[in-house]
Write a protein that holds these residues in place. Sequence first.
Motif, PDB file in Angstrom:
ATOM      1  N   ALA A  34      17.570  63.344 -39.604  1.00  0.00           N
ATOM      2  CA  ALA A  34      17.442  64.754 -39.247  1.00  0.00           C
ATOM      3  C   ALA A  34      18.682  65.536 -39.674  1.00  0.00           C
ATOM      4  O   ALA A  34      18.586  66.643 -40.225  1.00  0.00           O
ATOM      5  CB  ALA A  34      17.224  64.894 -37.747  1.00  0.00           C
ATOM      6  N   ILE A  35      19.852  64.961 -39.434  1.00  0.00           N
ATOM      7  CA  ILE A  35      21.096  65.632 -39.828  1.00  0.00           C
ATOM      8  C   ILE A  35      21.154  65.799 -41.340  1.00  0.00           C
ATOM      9  O   ILE A  35      21.512  66.865 -41.853  1.00  0.00           O
ATOM     10  CB  ILE A  35      22.312  64.840 -39.309  1.00  0.00           C
ATOM     11  N   THR A  36      20.803  64.754 -42.071  1.00  0.00           N
ATOM     12  CA  THR A  36      20.817  64.828 -43.539  1.00  0.00           C
ATOM     13  C   THR A  36      19.900  65.938 -44.030  1.00  0.00           C
ATOM     14  O   THR A  36      20.271  66.733 -44.917  1.00  0.00           O
ATOM     15  CB  THR A  36      20.387  63.484 -44.139  1.00  0.00           C
ATOM     16  N   LEU A  37      18.699  66.019 -43.462  1.00  0.00           N
ATOM     17  CA  LEU A  37      17.750  67.058 -43.862  1.00  0.00           C
ATOM     18  C   LEU A  37      18.288  68.450 -43.574  1.00  0.00           C
ATOM     19  O   LEU A  37      18.244  69.348 -44.433  1.00  0.00           O
ATOM     20  CB  LEU A  37      16.428  66.843 -43.123  1.00  0.00           C
ATOM     21  N   LEU A  38      18.819  68.643 -42.378  1.00  0.00           N
ATOM     22  CA  LEU A  38      19.316  69.959 -41.990  1.00  0.00           C
ATOM     23  C   LEU A  38      20.523  70.378 -42.818  1.00  0.00           C
ATOM     24  O   LEU A  38      20.639  71.540 -43.225  1.00  0.00           O
ATOM     25  CB  LEU A  38      19.663  69.968 -40.506  1.00  0.00           C
ATOM     26  N   ARG A  39      21.407  69.440 -43.092  1.00  0.00           N
ATOM     27  CA  ARG A  39      22.595  69.796 -43.876  1.00  0.00           C
ATOM     28  C   ARG A  39      22.211  70.152 -45.306  1.00  0.00           C
ATOM     29  O   ARG A  39      22.876  70.949 -45.956  1.00  0.00           O
ATOM     30  CB  ARG A  39      23.607  68.645 -43.848  1.00  0.00           C
ATOM     31  N   ARG A  40      21.127  69.567 -45.770  1.00  0.00           N
ATOM     32  CA  ARG A  40      20.677  69.849 -47.132  1.00  0.00           C
ATOM     33  C   ARG A  40      19.905  71.164 -47.226  1.00  0.00           C
ATOM     34  O   ARG A  40      20.028  71.897 -48.224  1.00  0.00           O
ATOM     35  CB  ARG A  40      19.794  68.695 -47.612  1.00  0.00           C
ATOM     36  N   GLU A  41      19.130  71.518 -46.190  1.00  0.00           N
ATOM     37  CA  GLU A  41      18.170  72.598 -46.367  1.00  0.00           C
ATOM     38  C   GLU A  41      18.412  73.844 -45.518  1.00  0.00           C
ATOM     39  O   GLU A  41      17.800  74.882 -45.774  1.00  0.00           O
ATOM     40  CB  GLU A  41      16.757  72.068 -46.087  1.00  0.00           C
ATOM     41  N   THR A  42      19.269  73.773 -44.490  1.00  0.00           N
ATOM     42  CA  THR A  42      19.549  74.996 -43.739  1.00  0.00           C
ATOM     43  C   THR A  42      20.473  75.894 -44.553  1.00  0.00           C
ATOM     44  O   THR A  42      21.207  75.441 -45.433  1.00  0.00           O
ATOM     45  CB  THR A  42      20.212  74.691 -42.383  1.00  0.00           C
ATOM     46  N   ARG A  43      20.420  77.177 -44.226  1.00  0.00           N
ATOM     47  CA  ARG A  43      21.265  78.141 -44.926  1.00  0.00           C
ATOM     48  C   ARG A  43      21.765  79.182 -43.934  1.00  0.00           C
ATOM     49  O   ARG A  43      21.217  79.324 -42.837  1.00  0.00           O
ATOM     50  CB  ARG A  43      20.490  78.799 -46.058  1.00  0.00           C
ATOM     51  N   PRO A  44      22.826  79.930 -44.284  1.00  0.00           N
ATOM     52  CA  PRO A  44      23.367  80.934 -43.371  1.00  0.00           C
ATOM     53  C   PRO A  44      22.279  81.882 -42.871  1.00  0.00           C
ATOM     54  O   PRO A  44      21.412  82.308 -43.632  1.00  0.00           O
ATOM     55  CB  PRO A  44      24.401  81.665 -44.233  1.00  0.00           C
ATOM     56  N   GLY A  45      22.344  82.177 -41.570  1.00  0.00           N
ATOM     57  CA  GLY A  45      21.353  83.052 -40.962  1.00  0.00           C
ATOM     58  C   GLY A  45      20.236  82.306 -40.260  1.00  0.00           C
ATOM     59  O   GLY A  45      19.503  82.898 -39.455  1.00  0.00           O
ATOM     60  N   ASP A  46      20.071  81.006 -40.545  1.00  0.00           N
ATOM     61  CA  ASP A  46      19.014  80.222 -39.906  1.00  0.00           C
ATOM     62  C   ASP A  46      19.304  80.038 -38.419  1.00  0.00           C
ATOM     63  O   ASP A  46      20.454  80.073 -37.965  1.00  0.00           O
ATOM     64  CB  ASP A  46      18.882  78.848 -40.559  1.00  0.00           C
ATOM     65  N   LEU A  47      18.231  79.827 -37.662  1.00  0.00           N
ATOM     66  CA  LEU A  47      18.299  79.606 -36.221  1.00  0.00           C
ATOM     67  C   LEU A  47      17.689  78.242 -35.927  1.00  0.00           C
ATOM     68  O   LEU A  47      16.522  77.993 -36.244  1.00  0.00           O
ATOM     69  CB  LEU A  47      17.525  80.711 -35.505  1.00  0.00           C
TER      70      LEU A  47
END
Length: 469
Positions: free
Chosen positions: A432-445
């Motif tokens: 889950a951490i790997t996915l989020l670090r790869r695909e989240t971007r500034p402004g996401d909640l």
Amino acid sequence: MIPLSVGSIAAAVDGRLCSVEPDQIVESVCVDSRSAGAGSLFVAIAGERVDGHDHAAEAVGSGSAVVLSDRELAGVDGPLPCIVVDDPVLALGRLAAWYRRDLLDCAVVAITGSSGKTSTKDLVASVLASLGETVAAAGSFNTEVGVPLTILSAGPSTSFLVVEMGMRGPGHIDYLAQLARPDVGVIVNVGSAHLGMLGSREAIAAAKSELVAALDASAVAVLNADDLLVAGMQDVTRAECLTFGESAMASVRAVDVRLDGQARASFTLVDQRPGRSASAPMSLQFSGEHYVSNALAAATVGLALGADLDAVAEALTAAVPQSRWRMEVRETADGITVVNDAYNANPESMRAALKTLAAMAGGRRTWAVLGEMRELGEDSMPEHDAIGRLAVRLDISRLVCVGEGTRVMHLGASNEGSWGDESVHVEDVADAITLLRRETRPGDLVLVKASRSVGLERVAEALLAGGQP
């Protein structure tokens, strides 16, 4: 804590003194040898993984005056000072019951419910602090160990003592209520937590109702008018009953509830107890409309114990979150907002968290990172399916289902209409951490939520730290 002699403690718990003088003074109680200090009583508890008796010498070396144990103990330098009892946990309860009955001169408030009891406890403490010195349970100290420790932490100047009571089966809350002898008993709600243990919401309600059933006629029962199972508990108590909620029939209610951009509620607090008619505007610094109910419970307790309505509203408006991982809103260095609600989860709190996420969106991309809800028994599959479907209906941008227990949640979202990578299933926290670090971007909640044993708070912590799993 009121200082006690070892002899008085031994008498209260039916214990036998070994290698300790009866006039030795105890000034605190602990169950963790790392917390032991000068003049402390160390309670040696045999747990599933650690036996406190093995750490008794360490506690004495750190200053403990005596050990509450089930046998005589020795260290490298000889016998350890002990009070030997049949069962240290039960003896701790006897000590707390005696302490509460014979030594304390304060009003005791006890709180239970399927969800929100810790947040309610914190809000009650905030309200009562305006009336006098208030001692409240630390974190979620709500067990047969935590409740006695909370009782014993009160001192001679304590005006109000707030305890939280968890439930592990029929009779458990009654046992805790007999120790605490509450002046006010609060039932926050009855939900689906513990369905796997008790089988039905009605059985859960019966177990929770033990709190108000144990109240004296001079006490006050504070009940949720918006929860029919809780409202019906008026029939099992001798105490005066006050209700809270958004219901027009509630003794203390909220009207005109509004949410701001962070899903923090503002409303008018209305006191409509018999012979009363007053109102006051107030706001909360907690994200989530479900905190309105918790605040109303706290307001009702305050009013029952003599607080002024305006003072109650002021205290609740000033209150800030005290306990970790409960709708804890923080922002990462690169502008991602993380809502860490990973302390625990059941269907009701999961729905409330998802609705809060949707209310906070404001056009931002939303992520729900969800783990398994445990202890649901036969309802586990339909409840996880329903949460997946709700995420789709709320238009959550991305659903990340973490762990084997959430495969049904992912399937429910897919069947409800998610497509592509709107809903994904990952094997564990690291993925889950790997996915989020790869695909989240500034402004996401990003919302993170699961049952406590899943350990999903590590996802939130990794995002906030900017590091890898």
